[in-house]
Design a protein around this motif. Structure first.
Motif, short mmCIF file in Angstrom:
data_model
loop_
_atom_site.label_atom_id
_atom_site.label_comp_id
_atom_site.label_asym_id
_atom_site.label_seq_id
_atom_site.Cartn_x
_atom_site.Cartn_y
_atom_site.Cartn_z
N LYS A 271 38.77 49.65 50.06
CA LYS A 271 39.31 50.86 49.45
C LYS A 271 38.83 50.97 48.01
N THR A 272 38.49 52.16 47.58
CA THR A 272 38.11 52.35 46.17
C THR A 272 38.93 53.48 45.56
N ARG A 273 39.30 53.30 44.32
CA ARG A 273 40.04 54.32 43.59
C ARG A 273 39.68 54.23 42.12
N VAL A 274 40.09 55.25 41.35
CA VAL A 274 40.02 55.14 39.90
C VAL A 274 41.46 55.01 39.42
N ALA A 275 41.71 54.12 38.46
CA ALA A 275 43.06 53.98 37.93
C ALA A 275 43.01 54.02 36.41
N SER A 276 44.10 54.51 35.81
CA SER A 276 44.12 54.54 34.35
C SER A 276 45.11 53.52 33.82
N GLN A 278 45.04 50.20 33.02
CA GLN A 278 45.24 48.88 33.61
C GLN A 278 45.03 47.84 32.51
N THR A 279 45.55 46.63 32.74
CA THR A 279 45.24 45.58 31.76
C THR A 279 44.27 44.60 32.37
N ILE A 280 43.27 44.26 31.56
CA ILE A 280 42.30 43.24 31.97
C ILE A 280 42.33 42.15 30.92
N ASN A 281 42.76 40.98 31.33
CA ASN A 281 42.89 39.84 30.41
C ASN A 281 43.61 40.20 29.12
N GLY A 282 44.75 40.85 29.31
CA GLY A 282 45.59 41.12 28.15
C GLY A 282 45.20 42.36 27.37
N LYS A 283 44.09 42.98 27.73
CA LYS A 283 43.70 44.19 27.00
C LYS A 283 43.91 45.42 27.88
N ARG A 284 44.38 46.49 27.25
CA ARG A 284 44.55 47.72 28.00
C ARG A 284 43.20 48.41 28.16
N PHE A 349 43.04 41.69 47.95
CA PHE A 349 42.33 41.29 46.75
C PHE A 349 41.97 42.55 45.99
N THR A 350 42.22 42.53 44.69
CA THR A 350 41.95 43.71 43.87
C THR A 350 40.95 43.37 42.78
N LEU A 351 39.90 44.16 42.75
CA LEU A 351 38.86 43.95 41.75
C LEU A 351 38.85 45.16 40.83
N LEU A 352 39.09 44.92 39.54
CA LEU A 352 39.06 46.01 38.57
C LEU A 352 37.77 45.93 37.78
#
Ligand SMILES: Nc1ncnc2c1ncn2[C@@H]1O[C@H](COP(=O)(O)OP(=O)(O)O)[C@@H](O)[C@H]1O
Ligand SMILES: [Mg+2]
Length: 361
Positions: A271-276, A278-284, A349-352
């Motif tokens: 599944k693919t989506r766009v999301a607004s 999100q945090t990646i390693n503590g950064k927004r 599994f979620t890959l951002l």
């Protein structure tokens, strides 16, 4: 110069403005614990306007929380403040948050009131837990890398010596040196995989679905279990810069794990989506591509759920435990985030991957 009246007005202006801009939610209750005042942060937190909530008992507005009304009454009676750093509040069916709450006694128009200050902490908690996980993972990876290097160097000497020795031996004895060489090669192979991907990614602006299509093809190509790949794509996802081979490997490792455990004939969803936001390693991160790989198999064994991304963690007797560690490294090289949630019957599994100006040009 300000005279006293000017100063008073001046102060009022600031106070009013401050209450409106505070990030902390402020709620004032009267002695019957009815809402008398909310600042805008409190309106946002409760998702209702002051007009709707005025004079309603707090207990009606948030019936499900760990905040005890009896303790609030105590604040009014004793004048002593209390704070609780872990109040959980359930609003409606789907919205739940954790807050740090301070309740203190105050007076308005000579009547006793309670001043409640609520600060949401769950978002912060999640961010620091993530940063902690990342640190743990990095130190485990460094440890293993260090160890792998220590093994690799003497291994080269060992293999070289066995090769030299071969020349001195008769053919029967050469079987032994051949064995040494073969096993040394096997170890070297393992060590190289422990050291992980060592080439820098070759970034190219392209469409992420190309990678998912390639993975689907590879699964279909060698498909003894007759697994069905279900595609649920968002075709509007913009092209971004990434290394197609590396992301293909990262996703294939995840898909292969699923293929290994699910029932013949079952399906895996890509599944693919766009999301607004999100945090990646503590950064927004403002915008991200979200790739989900979902299977409906037995789920990840509970005892390894927290450590599956570490090298050498495997739930299979013949597993190396390297697949997900490698996926994680590859995703990190793309400044992305790989996470997982699993229960029996559903593993996701979620890959951002961040969409930024820097990687879309
Ligand atoms: N989709 C999944 N369903 C159930 N368990 C999984 C899934 N993906 C990974 N796992 C578990 O995580 C472990 C680690 O996977 P991985 O790092 O690829 O190493 P390996 O496949 O060599 O064991 C697997 O052994 C398995 O127990
Ligand atoms: Mg694997």
């Amino acid at each position: 110069m300000f005279n006293r009246n000017d100063l008073h007005r001046h102060k009022k202006t600031y106070q009013h403005q401050l209450a409106n801009q505070l990030v902390t939610a402020v709620i004032v209750l009267d002695a019957g614990l009815k809402i008398q005042y909310l600042n805008p942060a409190a309106e946002a937190l409760l998702i209702k306007s002051f007009n709707k909530l005025f004079n309603l008992p707090l207990i009606e507005v948030i019936p499900h929380s760990t905040l005890d009304p009896a303790r609030l009454m105590q604040v009014i009676e004793s004048g002593q403040e209390f704070s609780d750093s872990d109040v959980s509040v359930q609003l409606g069916d789907h919205f739940k948050f954790t807050a740090e709450v301070t309740a203190s006694a105050t007076e308005f128009s000579h009547q006793p009131h309670v001043l409640l200050e609520l600060k949401r902490v769950d978002q912060q908690k999640q961010i620091s837990a993530e940063a902690f996980q990342q640190q743990q993972w990095e130190s485990a990876r460094d440890l293993i890398r260090g160890l792998a290097h220590e093994i690799k160097n003497p291994l080269g000497g060992l293999r070289g010596a066995a090769q030299l020795l071969t020349k001195e031996l008769n053919s029967e004895q050469q079987e032994y040196t051949a064995m040494i060489i073969e096993q040394a090669d096997r170890l070297r192979n393992l060590v190289d995989r422990l050291l992980g991907p060592n080439q820098l990614p070759k970034m190219e602006v392209q469409n992420i679905h190309l990678v998912l299509e390639k993975v689907s093809q590879l699964v279909a190509f060698d498909n003894e279990k007759n697994i069905r790949i279900v595609r649920d794509y968002d075709p509007s996802i913009p092209d971004i810069a990434f290394d197609a081979d590396k992301l293909q490997q990262a996703i294939l490792n995840i898909v292969n794990n699923a293929v290994q455990v699910i029932e013949p004939g079952s399906s895996i969803t890509l599944k693919t989506r766009v999301a607004s936001n999100q945090t990646i390693n503590g950064k927004r991160v403002r915008l991200t591509i979200v790739i989900s790989i979902i299977d409906y198999g037995p789920g990840i064994p509970e005892d390894i759920q927290d450590t599956i991304f570490y090298p050498m963690v495997s739930g299979r007797s013949n597993g190396t435990g390297l697949g997900l560690a490698i996926s994680q490294t590859l995703v990190n090289q793309h400044k992305g985030k790989l996470s997982c949630s699993s229960r029996p019957g559903r593993t996701e599994f979620t890959l951002l991957l961040p969409i930024s100006e820097e990687n879309t040009l």
